[in-house]
Design a protein around this motif. Structure first.
Motif, PDB file in Angstrom:
ATOM      1  N   LEU A  17       7.769 -10.053  -6.085  1.00 33.01           N
ATOM      2  CA  LEU A  17       8.224  -8.805  -6.684  1.00 33.01           C
ATOM      3  C   LEU A  17       7.698  -8.657  -8.105  1.00 33.01           C
ATOM      4  O   LEU A  17       7.343  -7.556  -8.530  1.00 33.01           O
ATOM      5  N   GLN A  18       7.634  -9.760  -8.828  1.00 33.37           N
ATOM      6  CA  GLN A  18       7.111  -9.702 -10.192  1.00 33.37           C
ATOM      7  C   GLN A  18       5.626  -9.344 -10.185  1.00 33.37           C
ATOM      8  O   GLN A  18       5.172  -8.588 -11.035  1.00 33.37           O
ATOM      9  N   ARG A  19       4.877  -9.857  -9.236  1.00 31.29           N
ATOM     10  CA  ARG A  19       3.462  -9.506  -9.132  1.00 31.29           C
ATOM     11  C   ARG A  19       3.284  -8.018  -8.845  1.00 31.29           C
ATOM     12  O   ARG A  19       2.399  -7.367  -9.397  1.00 31.29           O
ATOM     13  N   ILE A  20       4.143  -7.470  -8.012  1.00 32.27           N
ATOM     14  CA  ILE A  20       4.077  -6.039  -7.705  1.00 32.27           C
ATOM     15  C   ILE A  20       4.407  -5.230  -8.959  1.00 32.27           C
ATOM     16  O   ILE A  20       3.721  -4.250  -9.282  1.00 32.27           O
ATOM     17  N   ARG A  21       5.446  -5.646  -9.706  1.00 30.74           N
ATOM     18  CA  ARG A  21       5.799  -4.947 -10.950  1.00 30.74           C
ATOM     19  C   ARG A  21       4.648  -4.986 -11.950  1.00 30.74           C
ATOM     20  O   ARG A  21       4.370  -4.002 -12.633  1.00 30.74           O
ATOM     21  N   ASP A  23       1.450  -5.201 -11.313  1.00 32.13           N
ATOM     22  CA  ASP A  23       0.408  -4.275 -10.867  1.00 32.13           C
ATOM     23  C   ASP A  23       0.795  -2.826 -11.157  1.00 32.13           C
ATOM     24  O   ASP A  23      -0.052  -2.014 -11.539  1.00 32.13           O
ATOM     25  N   LEU A  24       2.067  -2.507 -11.000  1.00 38.55           N
ATOM     26  CA  LEU A  24       2.519  -1.150 -11.306  1.00 38.55           C
ATOM     27  C   LEU A  24       2.368  -0.851 -12.802  1.00 38.55           C
ATOM     28  O   LEU A  24       1.978   0.251 -13.187  1.00 38.55           O
ATOM     29  N   GLN A  25       2.660  -1.854 -13.642  1.00 32.96           N
ATOM     30  CA  GLN A  25       2.520  -1.663 -15.087  1.00 32.96           C
ATOM     31  C   GLN A  25       1.052  -1.533 -15.494  1.00 32.96           C
ATOM     32  O   GLN A  25       0.747  -0.904 -16.493  1.00 32.96           O
ATOM     33  N   ARG A  26       0.162  -2.126 -14.730  1.00 33.90           N
ATOM     34  CA  ARG A  26      -1.272  -2.018 -15.015  1.00 33.90           C
ATOM     35  C   ARG A  26      -1.833  -0.659 -14.597  1.00 33.90           C
ATOM     36  O   ARG A  26      -2.992  -0.379 -14.839  1.00 33.90           O
ATOM     37  N   GLY A  27      -1.013   0.141 -13.935  1.00 28.65           N
ATOM     38  CA  GLY A  27      -1.437   1.479 -13.586  1.00 28.65           C
ATOM     39  C   GLY A  27      -1.870   1.664 -12.145  1.00 28.65           C
ATOM     40  O   GLY A  27      -2.342   2.727 -11.782  1.00 28.65           O
ATOM     41  N   HIS A  28      -1.702   0.648 -11.315  1.00 32.00           N
ATOM     42  CA  HIS A  28      -2.021   0.800  -9.902  1.00 32.00           C
ATOM     43  C   HIS A  28      -0.949   1.648  -9.226  1.00 32.00           C
ATOM     44  O   HIS A  28       0.203   1.660  -9.651  1.00 32.00           O
ATOM     45  N   GLY A  29      -1.310   2.319  -8.166  1.00 30.25           N
ATOM     46  CA  GLY A  29      -0.344   3.102  -7.411  1.00 30.25           C
ATOM     47  C   GLY A  29       0.602   2.199  -6.645  1.00 30.25           C
ATOM     48  O   GLY A  29       0.345   1.004  -6.480  1.00 30.25           O
ATOM     49  N   PRO A  30       1.724   2.757  -6.178  1.00 28.00           N
ATOM     50  CA  PRO A  30       2.705   1.938  -5.461  1.00 28.00           C
ATOM     51  C   PRO A  30       2.135   1.234  -4.228  1.00 28.00           C
ATOM     52  O   PRO A  30       2.377   0.042  -4.028  1.00 28.00           O
ATOM     53  N   GLN A  31       1.375   1.952  -3.414  1.00 26.96           N
ATOM     54  CA  GLN A  31       0.824   1.313  -2.210  1.00 26.96           C
ATOM     55  C   GLN A  31      -0.180   0.234  -2.565  1.00 26.96           C
ATOM     56  O   GLN A  31      -0.199  -0.835  -1.948  1.00 26.96           O
ATOM     57  N   ALA A  32      -1.015   0.481  -3.554  1.00 28.93           N
ATOM     58  CA  ALA A  32      -2.003  -0.508  -3.974  1.00 28.93           C
ATOM     59  C   ALA A  32      -1.324  -1.746  -4.563  1.00 28.93           C
ATOM     60  O   ALA A  32      -1.736  -2.878  -4.304  1.00 28.93           O
ATOM     61  N   ALA A  33      -0.270  -1.534  -5.347  1.00 31.48           N
ATOM     62  CA  ALA A  33       0.449  -2.660  -5.951  1.00 31.48           C
ATOM     63  C   ALA A  33       1.129  -3.511  -4.891  1.00 31.48           C
ATOM     64  O   ALA A  33       1.068  -4.742  -4.936  1.00 31.48           O
TER      65      ALA A  33
END
Length: 66
Positions: A9-13, A15-25
């Motif tokens: 979950l932290q890795r997904i967060r 990626d979201l903070q880096r500006g990736h879209g939800p599906q990509a993250a």
């Protein structure tokens, strides 16, 4: 296994903070964490199987006196 899930979950967060879209993250987080998830489940299975094999005989004949 809970620690592995929190890491995912932290890795997904991140990626979201880096500006990736939800599906990509989610996809990237899952791809990076897949081997960790498999390792955790395999380790749990091996431990459970070992405990079952070792403990079945002694536990089966054990009972408290009345």
């Amino acid at each position: 296994m809970a620690v592995d899930t929190n890491t995912d979950l932290q890795r997904i967060r991140d990626d979201l903070q880096r500006g990736h879209g939800p599906q990509a993250a989610i996809s990237a987080g899952y791809d990076r964490a897949f081997l960790t998830i498999v390792d955790a489940h395999l380790t749990t299975f091996i431990t459970a199987f070992s405990l079952y094999c070792i403990g079945t005989g002694p536990v089966k004949g054990f009972r408290l006196p009345r």
